[in-house]
Design a protein around this motif. Structure first.
Motif, PDB file in Angstrom:
ATOM      1  N   THR C 155      -4.284   2.431  -0.151  1.00 28.05           N
ATOM      2  CA  THR C 155      -3.390   2.723   0.967  1.00 28.05           C
ATOM      3  C   THR C 155      -2.094   3.294   0.431  1.00 28.05           C
ATOM      4  N   GLY C 156      -1.366   3.903   1.343  1.00 22.54           N
ATOM      5  CA  GLY C 156      -0.017   4.329   0.992  1.00 22.54           C
ATOM      6  C   GLY C 156       0.913   3.144   1.094  1.00 22.54           C
ATOM      7  N   GLN C 157       2.178   3.384   0.786  1.00 18.98           N
ATOM      8  CA  GLN C 157       3.162   2.318   0.874  1.00 18.98           C
ATOM      9  C   GLN C 157       3.270   1.882   2.320  1.00 18.98           C
ATOM     10  N   GLU C 158       3.061   0.594   2.568  1.00 16.58           N
ATOM     11  CA  GLU C 158       3.117   0.056   3.928  1.00 16.58           C
ATOM     12  C   GLU C 158       3.979  -1.185   3.927  1.00 16.58           C
ATOM     13  N   THR C 159       4.722  -1.397   5.014  1.00 20.70           N
ATOM     14  CA  THR C 159       5.472  -2.634   5.149  1.00 20.70           C
ATOM     15  C   THR C 159       5.085  -3.289   6.462  1.00 20.70           C
ATOM     16  N   GLY C 160       5.585  -4.474   6.694  1.00 20.94           N
ATOM     17  CA  GLY C 160       5.413  -5.133   7.980  1.00 20.94           C
ATOM     18  C   GLY C 160       3.984  -5.559   8.241  1.00 20.94           C
ATOM     19  N   THR C 161       3.630  -5.605   9.511  1.00 19.24           N
ATOM     20  CA  THR C 161       2.370  -6.217   9.934  1.00 19.24           C
ATOM     21  C   THR C 161       1.162  -5.448   9.417  1.00 19.24           C
ATOM     22  N   ARG C 162       1.282  -4.122   9.355  1.00 21.84           N
ATOM     23  CA  ARG C 162       0.134  -3.332   8.922  1.00 21.84           C
ATOM     24  C   ARG C 162      -0.246  -3.724   7.490  1.00 21.84           C
ATOM     25  N   ALA C 163       0.768  -3.840   6.612  1.00 18.70           N
ATOM     26  CA  ALA C 163       0.506  -4.251   5.231  1.00 18.70           C
ATOM     27  C   ALA C 163      -0.186  -5.611   5.219  1.00 18.70           C
ATOM     28  N   ALA C 164       0.329  -6.535   6.034  1.00 21.46           N
ATOM     29  CA  ALA C 164      -0.246  -7.883   6.085  1.00 21.46           C
ATOM     30  C   ALA C 164      -1.703  -7.801   6.515  1.00 21.46           C
ATOM     31  N   LEU C 165      -1.959  -6.963   7.542  1.00 17.34           N
ATOM     32  CA  LEU C 165      -3.337  -6.854   8.038  1.00 17.34           C
ATOM     33  C   LEU C 165      -4.262  -6.312   6.949  1.00 17.34           C
ATOM     34  N   TYR C 166      -3.790  -5.291   6.246  1.00 18.45           N
ATOM     35  CA  TYR C 166      -4.601  -4.734   5.166  1.00 18.45           C
ATOM     36  C   TYR C 166      -4.936  -5.819   4.155  1.00 18.45           C
TER      37      TYR C 166
END
Lengths: 440, 188, 1014
Positions: C155-166
Motif C-alpha cells: 500500500t501507499g502511505q496511509e494514516t487513520g482508519t484506512r491504515a488500521a483496516l489494512y
C-alpha cells in the motif's frame, strides 16, 4: 504618329477582343487551378479554425492583413491615374488609365476578401454591418476595422461606377464590330450610346463629376486603412505619420503594378505605338517621387523612435532592423528606397524592360513593407515574456497566392472582353484626320 | 451608400420599438402573449397544465418548488407528482383509472425518470435566473403565456434577446426593481 | 450534452441526476443564435430528490485532499451531483482554505478518461476483460482462501482508519505482510530527528516564528511535507509588509522555486549540505553567538576553511551567512528535498538541526508541539527483503493499493521481474498505472473524492473524507471489497466485522451521532496546536559528517534528482492541467528535461531542446536539454514524475522515468532511496526533438528579462524605511535616468546604446493627473467598481492560481504542440524574470491576467462590441458576440487575451468538471480573465436575497481563493473601507505599463529586496 488613323485605332484595339488564343486559355486554366488551391485552403481553415494559419499570440494578424493592405494599395494607382491625372489634364494617362482602372476594381475586390478570410467566425461577418436586428446591437463605430468596412465598400462602389462610365463610348465602338451574344451584351452595356453631341456633352460633365468624386478617395481610403495601425497603442504602429506614409506607399505600389501589367500587354498585343517611352518616362517620375516619400517616412519612423526616447518604440525599431525579421526590413529598404533611385536617369525611365524589372522589385518591396509593419511590430510588443516569431503555414501562403490568382482571373477576362485601352481618348490625342490622309 | 440607407432604416425601427415599449402601463408585466411561436410537443405523459394550474388552481410553485430558490425553475420530481397521485388515480368523473396516471405510477415504481421534452430551450450562451425574476414580481405568464389554459404546453415567446431587453429597457428606471442592460447579466 | 450522457456506460445512466442541457456542460458559443431551437433536449427530473440538492444551486461537501500526504482540507463544490471545483476548507488548520496546483487538479484525477472503468481480469492472451464485481470479488476470495504461498499487501502511505483496516485485514489473513511504499516518505528526516531529538517524527516548522530561514534543499513551497501550510506561514513572516525580518537563504546546487524566493541563493555542491550547515554552526559557536547546544559535537573540523573546498562556496561567504543567521534569530535551518535524498541524507538533517539549535530556533521555530504522523511507512531498503521473497517464489498473492512500485522503484531493485514470479497479482489502482498492468485482477478503488475515509495530518488534526458524488465509473471502495472478502473467508472479527466501510469509519470516530455529524460538516476534528519544545539530544559527537561518494563514472557529472513540483512522484502525470501547467522555474510544459547551466551547454555544444541521453551504470535516461541559469555549471538536474509507460496513452514517453534508471543506493542511516547518488555522462542522441515552454525563448525573441520595462518591480528594504522615504517612487522607471536597476534594466540593446547615439530626451513621464480613467463618467451610478491588488512580496510563483482559474472558468488545455506555437489558453500566467545585479541572480514572479483597464485599448477596437467596459469596471468579454477579428489581442499591451484557434475538446468525462455557470468557448472566439464574473453575479445574487450590498471579502476570485500566500486581494474600489481600496494607495503600489495610461484595475505591490548585510 501620322500612320495612325481612327480606323486603325479601332481595329487595333478591337483586335484584342477577338476570340482568345490558345496561350490565353492555358494561362487562364493555370490561374484557375491556383485559385482553386487558395479556395481549398480557405475552406479547410473555416472547418478547422484559424489555427490552420500560423498565427498565435502575440502575432494575431499576419499574411491576411498584409495582403489586404497590399491589394488596397494597388488599387490606388488606378484611381490616381484615371481621376486625378484626368483633372490635371495630363495626357499621358489616356493610353493607360483604362487598364489601371480595371486593376483598381479587381484589386479592391481582392482586398475586400481578406477582412472576411481573417475572421475567426466568418459566418457572422454580417455583424460588422449596421443593420437593424432583434438584439438591438450596433457595430462599434469607434473601431478602425468598422471604418474599413465603410472605406472599402465605398471605394469599391465609386471605382466600379467610374470604371463603367469610362467604358460606355468604347463599348459602343466594340458593339459595332461584334456579333452574336457579344453584340447583345455590348449593346446593353453601352446604354444606347450613339456619340451625338448632346451625349458627349453630358458624358464629359458626368465624367468630370465622377473624377472629382473619386479623387478624395485616393487619399481617404488608404488613410483609413493606415489607421487600423495608427489608432492602436502598439509600438511600431502608433504613429501620426501613418496616413500620408500609407497613401504615398499605396500610389507607389500601384504605379509599380501598372507597369508590371502594362509591359507584357504592350509586348503581347503589340501596342508599342500607343504605350510609348513617354508613358513609361512619366510613370517612372511618379515612381521615383513616391519612392522618395516612402523612404522619408521610413527615416522619420526611425528618427522618432530614437528621439522620443520611448523605450518600447526604440526597442521595436531596433528589432525591426536587427532582430529576427531584420532580413525582411532590408529587403524592403532595398526594393523601395534604393532600386527605384535608378529612375533618376531618363535612360532607365525610358527603358521599358528596365522599368518592368524595377516595378517587380517595387511590388515585392511594398508587400514586405506591410509584412514588416504588421508581423514584426506584433512579434516585439510591450511584454517581453510573450515575444514570439510567426511562421506561415501552407494555408497562409496558399490563400495569399490564391489572391493573386483571383486578381489575375479578372484581369485576364478584362483584357479579352472589354476594351483594355480607352479608344476614344486615344483618338483625342491623334491629329484630326484629313482628306489627304484618308485618300492615301 | 447602401449602408447609409441601412443606418437610417435601423434608426427608425428602433425609435418605433422603443416607443411601443414605453406605451405599456405595468412595465414589469406588460401583458400576456398568447400566440404560439413554436410547436406543441406531445410529452411522455399527457400532463395538462390546464387541469392542474387552471381548473384545480394549483400554484405554479407547488410543483416547480425551486423557482424562487434557484436559477432553474426545475421540473418536479416524480415523487412530487406521486404525493397526490398515490391517492388520485382517476380523472374527475371517470370510473376507470386514468391510463396517464398509471404511466406515472409505473415510472415511479420502476424508479425511472420521466423524459420530458424541453419546450423552452434557452440558447446555450445565455443565462436566465428564474429566482431573480420571480422575486422581482414577474408573473410566470409574462414569458410562458396563459399556461393555465394549455392542455399541451406551447411556447408563446421566442427565447431571443429582443424579448429579454424589451423588458429590461422598459424597467431601467423602475424604482423597486431597476433592471440592467449590462451584457454580463445574461452572458457569462 | 444529453446524448453525451446517454453514451455513458450503464452505471452512469442509473444515476438519477437531473440532466439540464443549458445548465450542464456543453454551452458552446459556436452554436450562434438559433432563433427558436427545435425541442431536441430532454429535461429529466429526479425520481426522488436527494436531500440538500437544488438543481442550479451549488452544494459543498467537506473532504480531504489525498494528492500528497499533507492532507489539506477540501470544500468540494458540486452542481447537480457532480464535483466541479475544489476549494480549500477555511476551517482546516493545515491549509486554511488554500490549495496547491496539485490539489486543484485532483478533479482531473476523478474525471480521468483513462481510469479503470470496471473490474478487469487478465485473459490467457494477456489482455484484460471487463468482469462484474460479483465475479471479481468471488475470484479474490478464492485466491485469498488458497493463496498457495504468502500474501503481500503493498500500500501507499496511509494514516487513520484506512491504515488500521489494512493492518487488521492483513493480520486476519495469517501468512500475510503489509508492505508500505511511499516514494517521498521523509525517512531520512525522521531518522535525523530521532538522532537529534530522540523522536522519529516530523516536528512543527513554524516559518512565521523564524527570523531567518536557511533551507538546505528543502523545497517547502513545492513538495516538502506540507507546502500549502508552509507557503502561508512563510509569507506571513517574509511576505506582505513584514519587511524587517524573515530572511530566507537557500543552499542548493539547483535553484528550486523555493530558492527563487530566497533573499540569497548559495549554490553548494550536491550532498555537501551537512558540511555547509556545520561550517556555519562552527562560526556561530566560535564567535560565541550560539544560543543552543551542538549536541556534544565538536565542530572545529568543520570550520569553513576546512570544508569550503568540498562545499564549493568561499569560506567568507559561509562566515557572513553564519553571522547573519545568528543575528536575525530565531534561526531555522531545514534539510529536505534533494538534501534528504542523498547517501548522507540523515546526516544533513542532523547537521541542520544542530544549526537550528545554535541559531536559537529550537522550541520556537522548530518544536514538537504538533507532529506530522505519516503512519507506518518503510524505507526503500526495507522493501528489499519483500521483493526477495517474491523472487524466491514464496509469495502466492500480491495485493497492491495506492502505490506504483513498478514505476517509482529503481529498476535495479527488479520489482517487475519479482512480481512476475507471483502466481496471482491483484491491483486496487484507480488509474491503469505501470503496476496494475502487471496484475491478473484489477479491482479499481473509488477516487478519494468518491470515497469515505479519514487522514491524520498533524497530531490532533484528523480530517474526514466523504464522497462528494457517486462513482463516475463502475468502481468500488477497496475497504468495502476487503470487508466483503473477510466475510467470505470467515475472518470478520473486530474491525472487519463492520457491515460497510462507512460503518467501520463511523465506529472509529465514535459512532454516529452529533459528534460525527459535526465532524462531517467541519471536515474533521481539529485540536488547537499545542506549544511544544525541542531539545537537542547529546551524543552526536559520535557522528562523522562527510560528503557522500557518488556512484557512476568518476569523470561524469553529478546528477541531482528533485521531486517535480507538478508531477510530484508521478501521480500528477495523467492530469492535463498539471501537464500544461508550466514548471514554475523552467516554464516547460508537457515534457521532461535535464537542466544544464548555459555555459556548460556551450561547452557541450548543446542548444535548448536537443535530445540527449544520460548514462549511468544502471541505465540510460533519454530526455531534452534545457539551459537553466539557476544551476551550478558542474551539475545536471532532472525532475521525477514523467516518462510513464502506462496511465493513459497521451501521457506516455515524455522524457524518461528517473526513478527507474537510478541505482539502488540508500542513505546508510535511514535506508531512504538516494536520489542524488550518481554521476552521469551526457551525449546527444541526434534525434529531432522540441521542447515547449513559455516565455524566455532565446530562439523566438522571447525574453526572461524585463528589459527595464518595470513589469515585476522591486524596491530595496532600505528605501522603504520611514526615514528614507523618497517622495514619489512611481516616477517613470522606463527612462535611462529612472531606477532601471529595480525595474530590471537588463538585456535590451536599445536601453544600452553608446552615449553618442543615446536618446536626447527621457521617456514620457507617467500622467498622475487623473486617478480615474478619462472615459469613466458613465460608471458613476454603478454600485461597485471591482479591482484587484497583487502583492509580489508574498507571491512565490507556485501557480496554484493558474489551475484554480482553469478549473473555475472552463479554460481548455491544448497540448504540447499548440503551446509550442504560442497558443496556450490559460487566462492567468506567472511571468518569471531573471535579474542579475553584481553577479547575484534574483528571480521575480509576477502573475499577469487581464488588467481590466479603465481605458482599455481592446475595447475601442472591437468592431462588434464583443468586449466592452461594464459599469462596474469589468472589461467584459461576450464570447457569443465575438467574430474573431483578434484586433483586441493585438491592441492589448499585456497580451492576456487567448484566442480559440481550434475547437478544443474536453474528453468525456473530463467535461463533467466544466462549470455550468461559464460558457464553454468554441473555435474562433477570443477569451480572457473575467475577474470571475460568474462569482461576482453569484455574490450579488446572495446579497440581493438578503437585501444588502456585497460585503468586503465576500466576493473572492478563484485565484485569490486558492492562493496559499494570500498574495491576491479583490474587492470594491468604491467602498472606502475595503481592503483593496486601502492597498491601492500602498507605497509599494504600481501598475504595469502605467505610462500608456490604460488605467488598469490591477495594482501590484513591489517585491521587497533585502540586501543581506555583511
Amino acid at each position: 504618329m501620322s500612320t495612325l488613323t481612327y480606323k486603325k485605332v479601332n481595329e487595333d484595339f478591337l483586335s484584342l477582343l477577338r476570340n482568345p488564343t490558345k496561350a490565353w486559355y492555358v494561362l487562364f486554366v493555370l490561374d484557375l487551378l491556383v485559385l482553386a488551391f487558395g479556395a481549398a485552403c480557405w475552406i479547410y481553415q473555416i472547418q478547422t479554425g484559424m489555427g490552420a494559419a500560423g498565427k498565435m499570440r502575440p502575432v494575431m494578424w499576419a499574411l491576411y492583413i498584409t495582403d489586404f493592405v497590399f491589394w488596397v494599395g494597388i488599387g490606388h494607382a488606378g484611381t490616381l491615374i484615371s481621376a486625378v491625372l484626368f483633372l490635371f489634364r495630363s495626357r499621358f494617362r489616356n493610353a493607360i488609365y483604362r487598364t489601371a482602372e480595371g486593376m483598381t476594381v479587381f484589386a479592391v475586390m481582392t482586398a475586400g476578401l481578406f477582412p472576411l478570410i481573417h475572421l475567426g467566425r466568418v459566418w457572422f461577418f454580417y455583424w460588422l454591418l449596421p443593420y437593424p436586428n432583434q438584439r438591438g446591437l450596433w457595430p462599434n463605430f469607434r473601431s478602425p476595422l468598422e471604418w474599413d468596412v465603410f472605406a472599402v465598400s465605398t471605394y469599391l462602389t465609386i471605382s466600379s461606377v467610374f470604371f463603367f462610365v469610362g467604358l460606355i463610348p468604347d463599348l459602343a465602338v466594340a458593339r459595332e464590330s461584334a456579333t452574336g451574344l457579344r453584340k447583345k451584351i455590348y449593346t446593353l452595356a453601352s446604354l444606347g450610346w450613339r456619340g451625338t453631341n448632346t451625349q458627349w456633352k453630358h458624358y464629359n460633365n458626368a465624367y468630370i463629376y465622377f473624377a472629382a468624386l473619386a479623387t478624395p478617395l485616393v487619399f481617404s481610403v488608404h488613410s483609413v486603412v493606415s489607421w487600423d495601425f495608427a489608432m492602436s497603442v502598439n509600438p511600431g504602429w502608433h504613429g501620426t505619420i501613418f496616413a500620408p506614409y500609407f497613401v504615398a506607399g499605396a500610389i507607389f505600389s500601384g504605379i509599380g503594378m501598372v507597369i508590371t501589367l502594362m509591359v507584357p500587354m504592350r509586348k503581347i498585343f503589340g501596342l508599342e505605338k500607343y504605350l510609348t517611352d513617354w508613358h513609361f518616362d512619366s510613370m517612372g517620375k511618379i515612381l521615383l517621387f513616391t519612392s522618395l516619400i516612402v523612404t522619408y517616412a521610413y527615416a522619420t519612423e526611425m528618427f522618432m523612435a530614437w528621439y522620443s526616447g520611448n523605450p518600447f518604440e526604440k526597442s521595436v525599431f531596433w528589432d525591426r532592423a536587427f532582430g529576427p525579421l531584420g532580413w525582411a526590413y532590408w529587403v524592403m529598404v532595398l526594393c523601395n528606397c534604393l532600386i527605384p533611385l535608378l529612375c533618376i536617369k531618363k535612360t532607365v525611365r525610358t527603358n521599358v524592360w528596365g522599368m518592368f524589372i524595377i516595378s517587380i522589385f517595387v511590388n515585392i518591396g511594398m508587400w514586405f513593407e506591410r509584412f514588416v509593419i504588421i508581423v514584426q511590430s506584433l512579434s516585439h510588443n510591450f511584454d517581453p515574456w510573450v515575444w514570439r516569431q510567426y511562421h506561415p503555414t501552407l494555408v497562409d501562403v496558399g490563400i495569399s497566392i490564391g489572391s493573386f490568382a483571383w486578381f489575375g482571373m479578372f484581369f485576364l477576362l478584362f483584357i479579352k472582353f472589354l476594351p483594355a485601352m480607352a479608344i476614344v481618348e486615344i483618338k483625342e490625342i491623334l491629329p484630326v484626320p484629313r482628306k489627304k490622309a484618308r485618300a492615301a | 451608400m447602401l449602408l447609409g440607407f441601412a443606418v437610417v432604416a435601423g434608426g427608425l425601427l428602433f425609435a418605433a420599438t422603443s416607443l411601443q415599449a414605453a406605451k405599456t402601463t405595468d412595465t414589469i408585466n406588460p401583458g400576456i402573449p398568447t400566440k404560439a411561436v413554436g410547436p406543441a410537443i406531445t410529452q411522455p405523459i399527457a400532463y395538462s397544465h390546464q387541469l392542474h394550474a387552471g381548473k384545480l388552481g394549483m400554484d405554479c410553485g407547488y410543483c416547480h418548488t425551486n423557482v424562487g430558490k434557484s436559477a432553474i425553475a426545475n421540473i418536479p420530481n416524480v415523487s412530487t407528482c406521486m404525493g397526490c397521485h398515490n391517492y388520485v388515480k382517476k380523472a374527475a368523473g371517470q370510473t376507470q383509472p386514468s391510463p396517464e396516471i398509471a404511466k406515472l405510477t409505473k415510472y415511479y415504481e420502476d424508479g425511472v425518470s420521466i423524459p420530458w421534452v424541453n419546450i423552452h430551450q434557452l440558447p446555450e450562451h445565455a443565462n436566465f435566473n428564474h429566482k431573480r425574476h420571480v422575486k422581482a414580481g414577474v408573473a410566470c405568464q409574462t414569458c410562458h403565456g396563459p399556461i393555465q389554459t394549455m392542455p399541451v404546453v406551447y411556447p408563446v415567446k421566442k427565447l431571443i434577446m429582443a424579448n429579454c431587453i424589451d423588458c429590461h429597457k422598459a424597467n431601467r428606471e423602475n424604482v423597486n426593481t431597476p433592471t440592467n442592460l449590462d451584457c454580463v447579466v445574461c452572458h457569462k | 450534452m444529453s446524448d453525451e450522457i446517454n453514451e455513458q456506460p450503464l452505471p452512469l445512466r442509473r444515476r438519477e441526476f437531473l440532466k439540464l442541457v443549458g445548465v450542464a456542460t456543453a454551452a458552446g458559443a459556436g452554436a450562434g443564435c438559433l432563433e427558436f431551437p427545435p425541442p431536441n433536449e430532454l429535461i429529466q427530473p429526479y425520481v426522488t430528490a436527494p436531500e440538500n440538492i437544488i438543481p442550479g444551486v451549488a452544494t459543498y461537501y467537506a473532504s480531504t485532499c489525498r494528492e500528497c500526504p499533507a492532507a489539506c482540507g477540501l470544500h468540494v463544490k458540486t452542481r447537480e451531483g457532480r464535483a466541479i471545483k475544489l476549494e480549500g476548507n477555511p476551517a482546516h488548520p493545515v491549509n486554511l482554505g488554500s490549495l496547491c496546483a496539485r490539489g486543484q487538479s485532483a478533479l482531473q484525477g476523478l474525471y480521468n478518461p483513462d481510469r479503470h472503468a470496471s473490474p478487469k481480469q487478465r485473459q490467457a492472451d494477456g489482455t484484460f476483460k471487463e468482469i462484474t464485481w460479483e465475479e471479481a470479488e468471488k475470484l479474490l476470495a478464492e485466491k485469498l482462501a488458497a493463496p498457495g504461498g504468502a500474501i503481500q499487501f503493498w500500500t501507499g502511505q496511509e494514516t487513520g482508519t484506512r491504515a488500521a483496516l489494512y493492518d487488521a485485514f492483513v493480520g486476519a489473513l495469517g501468512s500475510a505482510e503489509r508492505v508500505v511504499h511511499e516514494p517521498f516518505a521523509w525517512e531520512a528526516l525522521r531518522e535525523g530527528n530521532r538522532l537529534a531529538f530522540g523522536r522519529a517524527e516530523i516536528p512543527t516548522y513554524d516559518f512565521a516564528a523564524a527570523g531567518s530561514v536557511f533551507t538546505f534543499g528543502a523545497d517547502f513551497l513545492e513538495t516538502w511535507i506540507s507546502p500549502v501550510e508552509y507557503a502561508r506561514t512563510f509569507a506571513a513572516r517574509h511576505g506582505g509588509d513584514k519587511l524587517e525580518l524573515g530572511r530566507l537563504i537557500t543552499f542548493e546546487p539547483r535553484l528550486s522555486l523555493t530558492g527563487s524566493n530566497a533573499d540569497e541563493w548559495v549554490a553548494i555542491k550536491p550532498g555537501t549540505e551537512a558540511l555547509a550547515a556545520l561550517a556555519m554552526a562552527q562560526v556561530i559557536v566560535a564567535e560565541g553567538l550560539a544560543r543552543g547546544s551542538t549536541g556534544g559535537l565538536d565542530l572545529t573540523p568543520y570550520a569553513p576553511a576546512n570544508v569550503a573546498e568540498q562545499v564549493g562556496v568561499p569560506a567568507d561567504v559561509l562566515g557572513r551567512l553564519a553571522r547573519e543567521f545568528a543575528a536575525n534569530g530565531p534561526g531555522l535551518a531545514i534539510a529536505g528535498g534533494i538534501a534528504a535524498q542523498s547517501a548522507r541524507a540523515t546526516h544533513a538533517v542532523v547537521a541542520a538541526n544542530i544549526l537550528t539549535s545554535v541559531g536559537g530556533g529550537l522550541g520556537t521555530a522548530l518544536h514538537f508541539g504538533r507532529t506530522l504522523d505519516l503512519g507506518r511507512t518503510q524505507s526503500t531498503r526495507e522493501l528489499v527483503p519483500a521483493i526477495e521473497r517474491m523472487n524466491g517464489g514464496t509469495v502466492g498473492v500480491l495485493l497492491v493499493h495506492g502505490t506504483n512500485p513498478a514505476y517509482s522503484l529503481p529498476g535495479a531493485l527488479g520489482f517487475e521481474t519479482a512480481a512476475k514470479k507471483v502466481a496471482f497479482k491483484v491491483s486496487f489502482s484507480i488509474d491503469p498505472d505501470e503496476t496494475s498492468q502487471l496484475c491478473d485482477l484489477i479491482l479499481p478503488d473509488n477516487h478519494p473524492l468518491e470515497s469515505w475515509g479519514d487522514a491524520q495530518a498533524w497530531t490532533g488534526v484528523r480530517s474526514l473524507l466523504q464522497p462528494a458524488m457517486r462513482p463516475v465509473f463502475r468502481t468500488k471502495s477497496t475497504p468495502d471489497v476487503l470487508l466483503a472478502a473477510a466475510k467470505t473467508l470467515g475472518k470478520a472479527q473486530g474491525m472487519l466485522a463492520a457491515a460497510t466501510w462507512r460503518d467501520a469509519l463511523t465506529a472509529a470516530w465514535g459512532g454516529p451521532g452529533a459528534a460525527w455529524d459535526a465532524a462531517l460538516a467541519a471536515g474533521g476534528s481539529f485540536a488547537a496546536p499545542a506549544p511544544g519544545t525541542a531539545t537537542l539530544a547529546g551524543g552526536l559527537g559520535s557522528l562523522a559528517f562527510t560528503a557522500p561518494e557518488l556512484g557512476g563514472d568518476a569523470a561524469g557529472t553529478p546528477l541531482v534528482v528533485y521531486a517535480s513540483p507538478n508531477m510530484y512522484d508521478g501521480r500528477g502525470a495523467n492530469k492535463p492541467w498539471l501537464q500544461e501547467l508550466p514548471d514554475p522555474v523552467t516554464k516547460v510544459v508537457w515534457d521532461h528535461w535535464v537542466e544544464i547551466h548555459p555555459d556548460t551547454m556551450k561547452q557541450l555544444g548543446l542548444k535548448r531542446g536537443d535530445h540527449v541521453a544520460l548514462k549511468t551504470p544502471t541505465g540510460t535516461l533519454e530526455t531534452a536539454a534545457y539551459d537553466y541559469i539557476g544551476i551550478r555549471p558542474d551539475v545536471f538536474a532532472v525532475g521525477t514524475g514523467q516518462g510513464h509507460t502506462a496511465v493513459g496513452g497521451r501521457y506516455w514517453k515524455r522524457g524518461g522515468n528517473v526513478a527507474g534508471f537510478l541505482p539502488a543506493t540508500y542513505d546508510e542511516a535511514s535506508g531512504a532511496l538516494a536520489y542524488v547518488a550518481v554521476r552521469t555522462s551526457l551525449n546527444k542522441t541526434g534525434k529531432k526533438y522540441k521542447l515547449a515552454y513559455l516565455g524566455g525563448d532565446p530562439y523566438t525573441g522571447g525574453q526572461s528579462r524585463q528589459m527595464g520595462r518595470g513589469i515585476a518591480q522591486a524596491i530595496p528594504l532600505t528605501e522603504l524605511r520611514p526615514t528614507e522615504h523618497t517622495e514619489d517612487k512611481r516616477e517613470s522607471h522606463m527612462s535611462e535616468h529612472g531606477d532601471v536597476e529595480h525595474a530590471g534594466g537588463h538585456g535590451d540593446p536599445m536601453l544600452h546604446l553608446p552615449g553618442f547615439i543615446g536618446s536626447p530626451v527621457p521617456a514620457d513621464p507617467i500622467a498622475h493627473a487623473a486617478k480615474e480613467a478619462p472615459n469613466s463618467a458613465y460608471a458613476k451610478h454603478a454600485k461597485y467598481k471591482w479591482g484587484m491588488v497583487i502583492d509580489l512580496n508574498s507571491c512565490n510563483g507556485c501557480q496554484a492560481c493558474v489551475v484554480a482559474c482553469s478549473a473555475e472558468n472552463n479554460v481548455a488545455f491544448v497540448g504540447k504542440e499548440q503551446v509550442d506555437k504560442g497558443r496556450e489558453m490559460m487566462w492567468l500566467r506567472i511571468e518569471r524574470y531573471y535579474e542579475e545585479h553584481d553577479g547575484k541572480l534574483e528571480v521575480r514572479h509576477v502573475p499577469v491576467m487581464c488588467q481590466h483597464c479603465g481605458a482599455a485599448p481592446c475595447e475601442s477596437v472591437c468592431p462588434v462590441y464583443a468586449t466592452y467596459h461594464n459599469p462596474e469596471g469589468l472589461n467584459a468579454m461576450i464570447y457569443n458576440r465575438c467574430v474573431g477579428t483578434r484586433y483586441c489581442s493585438n491592441n492589448c499591451p499585456y497580451k492576456v487575451r487567448a484566442f480559440n484557434w481550434f475547437h478544443y475538446d474536453f474528453p468525456v468525462p473530463l467535461n463533467w468538471q466544466l462549470n455550468p455557470d461559464v460558457t464553454v468557448r468554441d473555435k474562433g472566439v477570443m477569451e480572457k480573465c473575467s475577474f470571475c464574473v460568474q462569482r461576482i453575479r453569484d455574490a450579488k445574487d446572495h446579497a440581493k436575497d438578503e437585501a444588502r450590498d456585497v460585503r468586503d471579502g465576500e466576493m473572492v476570485t478563484a485565484c485569490q481563493q486558492t492562493c496559499p500566500a494570500r498574495a491576491i486581494v479583490f474587492g470594491d474600489l468604491k467602498d472606502p473601507e475595503s481592503r483593496v481600496t486601502k492597498l491601492v494607495e500602498h507605497e509599494r503600489g504600481y501598475k504595469i505599463f502605467e505610462e500608456i495610461n490604460t488605467y488598469p484595475a490591477v495594482t501590484y505591490l513591489k517585491k521587497v529586496t533585502r540586501d543581506v548585510p555583511v
